[in-house]
Motif scaffolding. Structure first.
Motif, PDB file in Angstrom:
ATOM      1  N   CYS A 115      34.363   7.899  11.510  1.00 42.12           N
ATOM      2  CA  CYS A 115      35.091   9.158  11.665  1.00 42.12           C
ATOM      3  C   CYS A 115      35.719   9.495  10.317  1.00 42.12           C
ATOM      4  N   LEU A 116      35.171  10.478   9.622  1.00 43.37           N
ATOM      5  CA  LEU A 116      35.632  10.798   8.274  1.00 43.37           C
ATOM      6  C   LEU A 116      37.037  11.376   8.253  1.00 43.37           C
ATOM      7  N   ASP A 146      26.942  11.258  12.051  1.00 38.98           N
ATOM      8  CA  ASP A 146      26.579  12.259  13.046  1.00 38.98           C
ATOM      9  C   ASP A 146      26.764  13.647  12.442  1.00 38.98           C
ATOM     10  N   LYS A 147      25.969  14.585  12.907  1.00 37.20           N
ATOM     11  CA  LYS A 147      25.988  15.920  12.319  1.00 37.20           C
ATOM     12  C   LYS A 147      27.332  16.624  12.479  1.00 37.20           C
ATOM     13  N   ASP A 148      28.126  16.201  13.463  1.00 32.83           N
ATOM     14  CA  ASP A 148      29.427  16.853  13.624  1.00 32.83           C
ATOM     15  C   ASP A 148      30.429  16.403  12.561  1.00 32.83           C
ATOM     16  N   GLN A 149      30.014  15.507  11.670  1.00 32.83           N
ATOM     17  CA  GLN A 149      30.887  15.054  10.594  1.00 32.83           C
ATOM     18  C   GLN A 149      30.667  15.841   9.292  1.00 32.83           C
ATOM     19  N   ARG A 150      29.849  16.894   9.342  1.00 30.22           N
ATOM     20  CA  ARG A 150      29.579  17.659   8.112  1.00 30.22           C
ATOM     21  C   ARG A 150      30.854  18.290   7.545  1.00 30.22           C
ATOM     22  N   PRO A 152      34.174  17.419   8.063  1.00 35.07           N
ATOM     23  CA  PRO A 152      35.060  16.403   7.465  1.00 35.07           C
ATOM     24  C   PRO A 152      34.509  15.855   6.150  1.00 35.07           C
ATOM     25  N   TRP A 153      33.174  15.761   6.032  1.00 34.69           N
ATOM     26  CA  TRP A 153      32.589  15.276   4.785  1.00 34.69           C
ATOM     27  C   TRP A 153      32.912  16.233   3.626  1.00 34.69           C
ATOM     28  N   ALA A 207      41.913   4.665  18.855  1.00 32.32           N
ATOM     29  CA  ALA A 207      43.025   5.541  19.226  1.00 32.32           C
ATOM     30  C   ALA A 207      42.654   6.970  18.849  1.00 32.32           C
ATOM     31  N   ARG A 208      42.650   7.869  19.810  1.00 28.93           N
ATOM     32  CA  ARG A 208      42.245   9.254  19.570  1.00 28.93           C
ATOM     33  C   ARG A 208      43.470  10.169  19.515  1.00 28.93           C
ATOM     34  N   SER A 209      43.379  11.156  18.653  1.00 26.04           N
ATOM     35  CA  SER A 209      44.393  12.196  18.593  1.00 26.04           C
ATOM     36  C   SER A 209      43.675  13.528  18.399  1.00 26.04           C
ATOM     37  N   THR A 210      44.439  14.609  18.301  1.00 25.70           N
ATOM     38  CA  THR A 210      43.810  15.926  18.135  1.00 25.70           C
ATOM     39  C   THR A 210      43.163  16.062  16.767  1.00 25.70           C
ATOM     40  N   GLU A 211      43.637  15.300  15.771  1.00 28.30           N
ATOM     41  CA  GLU A 211      43.130  15.446  14.410  1.00 28.30           C
ATOM     42  C   GLU A 211      42.066  14.413  14.061  1.00 28.30           C
TER      43      GLU A 211
END
Length: 242
Positions: A115-116, A146-150, A152-153, A207-211
């Motif tokens: 998770c970037l 994963d492609k949804d990390q574009r 954040p990258w 641990a997950r958060s909104t960000e």
């Protein structure tokens, strides 16, 4: 002292029985005792030998029991001496262990399904990504994401480019991820073996958060573990499919 030990090791009951038997036979030949006495003495000697064998069997049974207990203890000690395949790292040590892993790594380092967003805060970037960039033993940093990390990258890329080791970072391999694990894989400069930091998406490991999602527990997979070969196969398959 040696002669004393030898005397103590002799089976005196057997020796006494043999002497008594020989004496009885000689006396019977000399007609000093009757045949009935010789028969009685023979039966007594047989009983004596029988009792001796019974004592020996009980001693052997006790010895076998003790040997079995010793073998169990030795197996427990052997299991305790075997190094673990994986070491669980809790929240209080994640940053320290991760930094040490990056600092002591060498060769190609692969970041899989991370998770970037976790690296966006400067403190986390400095602890969990910068040590790899500044480690001269690491030659290549490859991200399989994963492609949804574009997005954040693109957000952390300027920070990466500002680091001295930015030239080691390759263009990410974008995939449609189907795995629930996150991996950082590299060779250890200390052992020469491939090791990995493994985390799982979802509770209780992440641990997950909104960000962002931040690992709460990770596993340090040791170089002798059979999991390493399986992880390398997973990474190879994703790279080929991409």
């Amino acid at each position: 002292m040696v002669h004393t030990k030898r005397l103590l090791n002799l089976e005196w009951d057997a020796i006494a029985g043999v002497i008594a038997a020989v004496t009885a036979i000689v006396m019977e030949l000399l007609h000093l005792i009757q045949g009935e006495v010789l028969l009685t003495l023979t039966v007594a000697l047989i009983a004596l030998l029988f009792l001796r064998d019974m004592r020996r069997e009980r001693a052997m049974e006790r010895l076998e029991g003790r040997l079995a207990a010793v073998q169990v203890s030795l197996r427990e000690i052997e299991v305790g001496l075997l190094p673990p395949d994986a070491v669980l790292i809790g929240p209080n040590r994640i940053r320290k262990v991760s930094t040490e892993f990056l600092t002591h790594a060498s060769g190609e380092m692969i970041w899989f399904n991370v998770c970037l967003s976790m690296y966006k805060p400067p403190a986390l970037f400095d602890a969990l990504l910068r040590p790899a960039l500044e480690n001269p033993r690491i030659t290549t940093m490859r991200f399989i994401l994963d492609k949804d990390q574009r997005r954040p990258w693109e957000e952390i890329l300027p920070t990466i480019r500002a680091c001295p080791g930015a030239h080691k970072v390759q263009e990410p391999t974008w995939i449609d991820n189907q795995e629930s694990i996150s991996l950082i894989v590299a060779d250890s400069a200390a052992t020469g073996r491939t090791e990995a930091l493994l985390s799982f998406w979802g509770e209780p490991f992440m641990a997950r958060s909104t960000e962002r999602s931040v690992p709460r527990y990770i596993f340090h997979i040791q170089g002798h573990s059979e999991l390493i070969s399986r992880f390398l196969e997973i990474l190879r398959n994703y790279r080929l499919s991409a």
